[in-house]
Design a protein around this motif. Structure first.
Motif, PDB file in Angstrom:
ATOM      1  N   LEU A  85     -34.975 -10.445  32.330  1.00 26.47           N
ATOM      2  CA  LEU A  85     -33.638 -10.970  32.082  1.00 26.47           C
ATOM      3  C   LEU A  85     -32.573 -10.194  32.850  1.00 26.47           C
ATOM      4  O   LEU A  85     -31.704 -10.786  33.496  1.00 26.47           O
ATOM      5  N   ALA A  86     -32.634  -8.858  32.795  1.00 25.75           N
ATOM      6  CA  ALA A  86     -31.569  -8.031  33.373  1.00 25.75           C
ATOM      7  C   ALA A  86     -31.804  -7.676  34.834  1.00 25.75           C
ATOM      8  O   ALA A  86     -30.838  -7.491  35.591  1.00 25.75           O
ATOM      9  N   LEU A  87     -33.058  -7.574  35.240  1.00 26.87           N
ATOM     10  CA  LEU A  87     -33.372  -7.075  36.580  1.00 26.87           C
ATOM     11  C   LEU A  87     -34.242  -8.054  37.365  1.00 26.87           C
ATOM     12  O   LEU A  87     -34.858  -7.678  38.358  1.00 26.87           O
ATOM     13  N   GLY A  88     -34.267  -9.293  36.920  1.00 24.47           N
ATOM     14  CA  GLY A  88     -35.133 -10.276  37.553  1.00 24.47           C
ATOM     15  C   GLY A  88     -34.819 -10.525  39.014  1.00 24.47           C
ATOM     16  O   GLY A  88     -35.717 -10.840  39.805  1.00 24.47           O
ATOM     17  N   ASP A  89     -33.565 -10.377  39.414  1.00 23.57           N
ATOM     18  CA  ASP A  89     -33.213 -10.586  40.814  1.00 23.57           C
ATOM     19  C   ASP A  89     -33.895  -9.562  41.714  1.00 23.57           C
ATOM     20  O   ASP A  89     -34.355  -9.877  42.815  1.00 23.57           O
ATOM     21  N   LEU A  90     -33.986  -8.319  41.228  1.00 23.57           N
ATOM     22  CA  LEU A  90     -34.672  -7.281  41.995  1.00 23.57           C
ATOM     23  C   LEU A  90     -36.166  -7.571  42.099  1.00 23.57           C
ATOM     24  O   LEU A  90     -36.775  -7.398  43.150  1.00 23.57           O
ATOM     25  N   ILE A  91     -36.754  -7.989  40.992  1.00 23.51           N
ATOM     26  CA  ILE A  91     -38.194  -8.248  40.964  1.00 23.51           C
ATOM     27  C   ILE A  91     -38.546  -9.398  41.905  1.00 23.51           C
ATOM     28  O   ILE A  91     -39.466  -9.294  42.727  1.00 23.51           O
ATOM     29  N   VAL A  92     -37.802 -10.494  41.800  1.00 21.34           N
ATOM     30  CA  VAL A  92     -38.062 -11.662  42.651  1.00 21.34           C
ATOM     31  C   VAL A  92     -37.819 -11.330  44.112  1.00 21.34           C
ATOM     32  O   VAL A  92     -38.617 -11.671  45.003  1.00 21.34           O
ATOM     33  N   GLY A  93     -36.720 -10.644  44.389  1.00 24.14           N
ATOM     34  CA  GLY A  93     -36.397 -10.296  45.770  1.00 24.14           C
ATOM     35  C   GLY A  93     -37.443  -9.401  46.405  1.00 24.14           C
ATOM     36  O   GLY A  93     -37.845  -9.603  47.555  1.00 24.14           O
ATOM     37  N   ALA A  94     -37.893  -8.400  45.654  1.00 28.27           N
ATOM     38  CA  ALA A  94     -38.882  -7.467  46.196  1.00 28.27           C
ATOM     39  C   ALA A  94     -40.206  -8.147  46.497  1.00 28.27           C
ATOM     40  O   ALA A  94     -40.883  -7.821  47.474  1.00 28.27           O
ATOM     41  N   LEU A  95     -40.576  -9.113  45.672  1.00 33.62           N
ATOM     42  CA  LEU A  95     -41.885  -9.744  45.822  1.00 33.62           C
ATOM     43  C   LEU A  95     -41.890 -10.908  46.800  1.00 33.62           C
ATOM     44  O   LEU A  95     -42.859 -11.096  47.541  1.00 33.62           O
TER      45      LEU A  95
END
Length: 527
Positions: A329-339
């Motif tokens: 919820l809070a850091l999903g943009d980082l997770i999606v972007g990194a992967l």
């Protein structure tokens, strides 16, 4: 360390390796396909034969076959166990072969059913890919039979790492042909690579299966009482699994009515939000099912044993799932972007996937805990209870999903792209309904179970505080940093802060992890 904890670690390790391989595959897929019409076609096509795999595969075999087979092994009757294993393999081979043939012939009608919004080139490509993928799905069902045998013999690691081969073959195909093929041609090539990878996944397990079960009787009869018990349990579990898979088809159907890219964005998000479900929920459930199924004694003794194992498993699952939901919820943009942010997959695509991922957090905890409750029902050879509630869940997913994905954005004046997030959020609400019904039914049968309210509160507080600190760190970092570097800085910080806060709140799992890392005086504490 208890045997079940060791087993769950082996399962989790195997799942982690296979999921890492899956994430690499999805990153390479994103590089070559982005959210194009070819990506939509491949992801929609993959759902159809994958339906066959999931119907006859791991979930159904685990629930119907492992309880019977494990009890025979526990009683020392290896000859009877061999008859059951061989007879079930023969049944699966016959039935799946017929379905694969029918599926290839009926592919155009199947595509119309699951992706009515597809037309023209996108539809024709989906039909072509689906026909190629069907035989591979049959091989994956046989691979799931191997998993059932190996799990019953407490050989967990190989069966859960075998999918690494499947992913590796597909990754290799994209690297070899990706730079010199059109997206449509590459999608068809990738489908053939999936079939080759499925064969590799099955064949690597087969020698070990034959070694641990040397008394396999391939000509076992259906009249055998133990085989009939498996088949009797198979029916409700098969229907229940089919109902769950129908939910996934409904998601794809609704997504096909949304803007281009929604089907592929939903697939990217599913790779992420199913990761903690598989890594923590499946690992604990898979390890506990043969243990629960082997319980002996009076009814009260068996129920006490099940309550103890269930409560410990729920606590272990919640410790990992709560921070996973908060991080998505809070850091999903980082997770999606990194992967996934590479090649044709842009930062804007990443924000779209993040919205769908955030919607999935609504029911992440309920879905994962529900797996263990369902496994407890299967250990009691009661497949009908999970079936009833799965049917209700699919009904809710259909009604709520269509309303939240198609109708609500129009009412609110939102972009139609928000429909993907509404789809996953409505599925989460349905998951909570199913979870509460499963828990209530089991509590009436075996006695009170569940997570203590104080533990749940401490986990959420620790996760939210850790997310707040990580969110501040994310906004401090330079915006021109590559998403991978930003994620490698922020996400480990979130995990460490959560672990330390949970330990400060006296959460036993956190304390045990810290002791095992060498920071405590004793490694003997067990939940």
């Amino acid at each position: 360390m208890s045997r079940s904890r060791s087993a769950s670690i082996l399962v989790a390790s195997g799942i982690l390796l296979s999921r890492i391989a899956g994430l690499i595959r999805q990153r390479v897929f994103a590089h070559f396909f982005g959210q194009s019409f070819a990506a939509d076609a491949f992801n929609a096509a993959f759902r159809i034969p994958n339906f066959l795999q999931n119907l006859f595969g791991e979930g159904v075999l685990s629930a119907s076959f492992i309880p019977v087979y494990s009890r025979l092994l526990a009683s020392g009757d290896e000859k009877e166990a061999g008859r059951v294993a061989g007879a079930i393999a023969s049944v699966i081979l016959l039935v799946v072969s017929c379905i694969v043939l029918a599926g290839v012939l009926l592919t155009p009608w199947l595509v119309s059913a699951i992706a009515p919004g597809f037309a023209g080139e996108r539809r024709e490509l989906t039909i072509q890919i689906t026909r190629v993928l069907f035989p591979g799905a049959g091989l994956l069902v046989l691979s799931a039979w191997c998993l059932g045998i190996l799990n019953s013999h407490r050989k967990f690691f190989l069966s859960y790492t075998a999918p690494v081969l499947w992913n590796a073959v597909m990754i290799g195909a994209m690297f070899v042909w990706g730079r010199h093929s059109s997206q449509s041609a590459l999608a068809v090539t990738l489908a053939w690579a999936s079939v080759a990878g499925s064969a590799a996944q099955f064949l690597i397990q087969l020698p070990v299966v034959l070694a641990v079960a040397p008394r396999m009787d391939w000509l076992g009869t259906w009249r055998n009482p133990s085989v009939r018990t498996v088949m009797k349990n198979f029916g409700p579990v098969f229907i229940g699994r089919g109902v769950v898979q129908l939910s996934a088809f409904i998601d794809a159907l609704i997504a096909s009515l949304l803007p281009i890219g929604t089907v592929s964005a939903l697939s990217y998000a599913q790779v992420l939000y199913t990761l903690p479900v598989s890594l923590f929920g499946m690992s604990v459930s898979a390890a506990e099912l043969p243990e629960m199924s082997s319980a002996r004694g009076s009814e009260s003794e068996v129920f006490a044993f099940l309550r103890q194992r269930l409560d410990r498993g729920l606590a272990r699952i919640a410790f990992f799932i709560v921070p996973s939901a908060v991080a998505f919820l809070a850091l999903g943009d980082l997770i999606v972007g990194a992967l996934f942010q590479t090649g044709k997959f842009t930062a804007e695509d990443g924000r779209f996937v993040w919205a769908i991922l955030a919607g999935s957090t609504v029911g992440l905890l309920a879905t994962t805990l529900g797996r263990l409750y369902a496994s407890t029902c299967y250990a009691l050879q009661d497949p009908k209870t999970p079936l009833k509630f799965a049917v209700l869940r699919v009904f809710l997913v259909t009604v709520l999903g269509y309303w939240a994905a198609v109708i609500l954005p129009g009412w609110m004046g939102w972009s139609a792209y928000w429909g993907g997030a509404g789809l996953t959020a409505s599925a989460g609400v349905s998951g909570w309904v199913e979870f509460f019904l499963l828990r209530r039914t089991l509590n009436r049968r075996i006695g009170a179970t569940g997570l203590p309210g104080g533990l749940v509160a401490r986990l959420w507080i620790a996760a939210l505080l850790a997310a707040g600190a990580a969110f501040l760190l994310k906004n401090i970092l330079p915006l021109d940093w590559h998403p991978v570097f930003r994620a490698l800085t922020v996400l480990p910080s979130f995990g460490i802060i959560y672990l330390l806060l949970a330990a400060a709140f006296r959460v036993e799992t956190a304390l045990t992890l810290i002791r095992r890392a060498g920071f405590g005086r004793s490694q003997a504490a067990v939940e």
